[in-house]
Structures are given as structure tokens and as C-alpha cells.
Design a protein around this motif. Structure first.
Motif, short mmCIF file in Angstrom:
data_model
loop_
_atom_site.label_atom_id
_atom_site.label_comp_id
_atom_site.label_asym_id
_atom_site.label_seq_id
_atom_site.Cartn_x
_atom_site.Cartn_y
_atom_site.Cartn_z
N PRO A 1 0.83 -1.21 0.00
CA PRO A 1 0.00 0.00 0.00
C PRO A 1 0.86 1.25 0.00
O PRO A 1 1.96 1.28 0.54
CB PRO A 1 -0.81 -0.11 1.29
N GLU A 2 0.33 2.23 -0.63
CA GLU A 2 1.05 3.50 -0.69
C GLU A 2 1.02 4.15 0.69
O GLU A 2 0.09 3.97 1.45
CB GLU A 2 0.38 4.42 -1.71
N PRO A 3 2.05 4.92 0.99
CA PRO A 3 2.11 5.54 2.33
C PRO A 3 0.91 6.42 2.63
O PRO A 3 0.44 6.45 3.77
CB PRO A 3 3.39 6.38 2.29
N GLU A 4 0.34 7.12 1.64
CA GLU A 4 -0.82 7.99 1.90
C GLU A 4 -2.04 7.15 2.28
O GLU A 4 -2.78 7.50 3.19
CB GLU A 4 -1.14 8.81 0.64
N GLN A 5 -2.23 6.04 1.57
CA GLN A 5 -3.35 5.16 1.86
C GLN A 5 -3.18 4.51 3.24
O GLN A 5 -4.14 4.35 3.98
CB GLN A 5 -3.47 4.09 0.79
N GLU A 6 -1.97 4.19 3.60
CA GLU A 6 -1.69 3.59 4.90
C GLU A 6 -2.01 4.58 6.03
O GLU A 6 -2.59 4.22 7.06
CB GLU A 6 -0.21 3.17 4.96
N VAL A 7 -1.69 5.83 5.83
CA VAL A 7 -1.97 6.87 6.82
C VAL A 7 -3.48 7.04 6.96
O VAL A 7 -4.01 7.17 8.07
CB VAL A 7 -1.29 8.21 6.41
N ILE A 8 -4.21 7.01 5.85
CA ILE A 8 -5.67 7.15 5.89
C ILE A 8 -6.29 5.99 6.65
O ILE A 8 -7.18 6.17 7.48
CB ILE A 8 -6.24 7.25 4.46
N GLU A 9 -5.82 4.77 6.40
CA GLU A 9 -6.34 3.59 7.09
C GLU A 9 -6.02 3.64 8.59
O GLU A 9 -6.84 3.26 9.42
CB GLU A 9 -5.77 2.32 6.46
N LEU A 10 -4.85 4.12 8.94
CA LEU A 10 -4.48 4.27 10.35
C LEU A 10 -5.37 5.31 11.04
O LEU A 10 -5.77 5.13 12.19
CB LEU A 10 -3.01 4.64 10.49
N GLU A 11 -5.69 6.40 10.33
CA GLU A 11 -6.58 7.42 10.89
C GLU A 11 -7.98 6.86 11.12
O GLU A 11 -8.61 7.12 12.14
CB GLU A 11 -6.62 8.65 9.97
N LYS A 12 -8.48 6.08 10.15
CA LYS A 12 -9.80 5.47 10.30
C LYS A 12 -9.80 4.50 11.48
O LYS A 12 -10.75 4.47 12.27
CB LYS A 12 -10.19 4.71 9.02
N LEU A 13 -8.75 3.72 11.58
CA LEU A 13 -8.63 2.78 12.69
C LEU A 13 -8.57 3.53 14.03
O LEU A 13 -9.20 3.13 15.01
CB LEU A 13 -7.38 1.90 12.50
N SER A 14 -7.84 4.62 14.05
CA SER A 14 -7.73 5.44 15.26
C SER A 14 -9.09 6.02 15.65
O SER A 14 -9.45 6.06 16.82
CB SER A 14 -6.70 6.55 15.05
N GLN A 15 -9.86 6.47 14.65
CA GLN A 15 -11.19 7.00 14.92
C GLN A 15 -12.13 5.92 15.48
O GLN A 15 -12.90 6.17 16.39
CB GLN A 15 -11.79 7.61 13.65
N LYS A 16 -12.03 4.72 14.92
CA LYS A 16 -12.85 3.62 15.41
C LYS A 16 -12.49 3.28 16.86
O LYS A 16 -13.37 3.04 17.70
CB LYS A 16 -12.68 2.38 14.53
N ILE A 17 -11.20 3.27 17.15
CA ILE A 17 -10.74 2.99 18.52
C ILE A 17 -11.24 4.06 19.48
O ILE A 17 -11.69 3.76 20.59
CB ILE A 17 -9.21 2.84 18.56
N ASP A 18 -11.18 5.33 19.06
CA ASP A 18 -11.69 6.42 19.89
C ASP A 18 -13.19 6.26 20.15
O ASP A 18 -13.67 6.49 21.27
CB ASP A 18 -11.41 7.78 19.23
#
Length: 170
Positions: free
Chosen positions: A4-21
């Protein structure tokens, strides 16, 4: 398959972080609701209403219309017996409130007496006296003033215990 491209990886990490929050906030809300549920119940208007309707009226009415109760009220000769019945009722109610493990009630006192005992007693004796007057039991049974008080004490014995039981079991 390409990594995965670094930008897509950052977006997925942000989504995961939002779900965890979101999950964390939900868990916190559940924890607060559970703590609130386990807090001792303080005497409030809901309890007073329950004591009036659920206890005092419900337990006083059936005994109010029995001729045997009227006869007992007339037969209690020395007023000291009515006082003993009154004190016995309050003693049983006190033990029931303080020593039983029913309900999750906060211990609140006024003049070194449990507030619930005071509220239940005032409500029950007032309701009993008013019901005797309202249904003209006094006129039907031809009570003297002392007999009227005797009848109030007897009816209230059931009303006090019933109101406490209903209040504690809720």
C-alpha cells in the motif's frame, strides 16, 4: 500485489484510530452508567410518590373497610396501647430499613433518624387519617376522637410496613 502507498496507509491508520476512539467513548459511557446504577439511592420525589401510592394507599385501603378493625379501634381502652402499637410499628420499620439488606439505599439521617423512616411514617399516618375521614369511616363506625386515633394507628401499621417494603424492593 504491490504494497500500500504511504498515503493510503496513513488514511487507514486514521480510520482505525477514529474507530478505537469511538469504542473507547462507548466503553466510558457504559462504565459511567454502571457506576451510576450501583450508587446508593437517595431519598427523592420518586421515592415519596412510591411511598404514597405504592405503599401507604395500597396497604391502608384494604384494612380501612373491615368492621373488625373498627371494633379493635373501639376496644383499645387505655390510650397507652395505641402508643405501644405506634412505637412497635416504628421499631419494626426502623429495623426493616436499617438492618435488612434489601435495596441499595443511601443512609441519610435527620435528627439521628433515617429520613426514609420519617417520610414513610408521616406519609402513612397522614394518608391513613385522611382516608378514614374521606370515606367517612369515622361517621359509619361512630368513633370518638380517641378511637379515631386508634383506627389511624392500626391502619397505619400496615401502611408503614407496606410503604417501606415497596420502597426497598424497587
Amino acid at each position: 500485489m504491490s504494497p500500500p502507498e504511504p498515503e493510503q496507509e496513513v488514511i487507514e491508520l486514521e480510520k482505525l484510530s477514529q474507530k478505537i476512539d469511538g469504542i473507547s467513548r462507548q466503553l466510558q459511557a457504559i462504565k459511567e452508567a454502571d457506576e451510576k446504577k450501583n450508587e446508593p439511592d437517595t431519598l427523592g420525589w420518586d421515592d415519596i410518590t412510591q411511598e404514597i401510592i405504592g405503599g401507604a394507599v395500597t396497604f391502608a385501603l384494604p384494612f380501612l373497610f373491615t368492621g373488625e378493625l373498627w371494633d379493635v379501634a373501639k376496644a383499645i381502652s387505655p390510650p397507652e396501647r395505641a402508643i405501644v402499637i405506634f412505637l412497635l410499628t416504628l421499631g419494626i420499620a426502623y429495623l426493616f430499613l436499617v438492618k435488612s439488606r434489601l435495596g441499595n439505599m443511601k443512609r441519610e439521617e435527620l435528627f439521628h433518624l433515617p429520613k426514609r423512616l420519617i417520610s414513610v411514617s408521616v406519609i402513612s399516618y397522614t394518608i391513613s387519617a385522611l382516608l378514614i375521614y374521606l370515606y367517612d369511616i369515622n361517621g359509619v363506625a361512630h368513633f370518638t376522637p380517641v378511637q379515631y386515633l386508634n383506627a389511624t394507628v392500626i391502619v397505619s401499621a400496615f401502611a408503614v410496613i407496606g410503604a417501606i417494603a415497596v420502597d426497598m424492593v424497587k
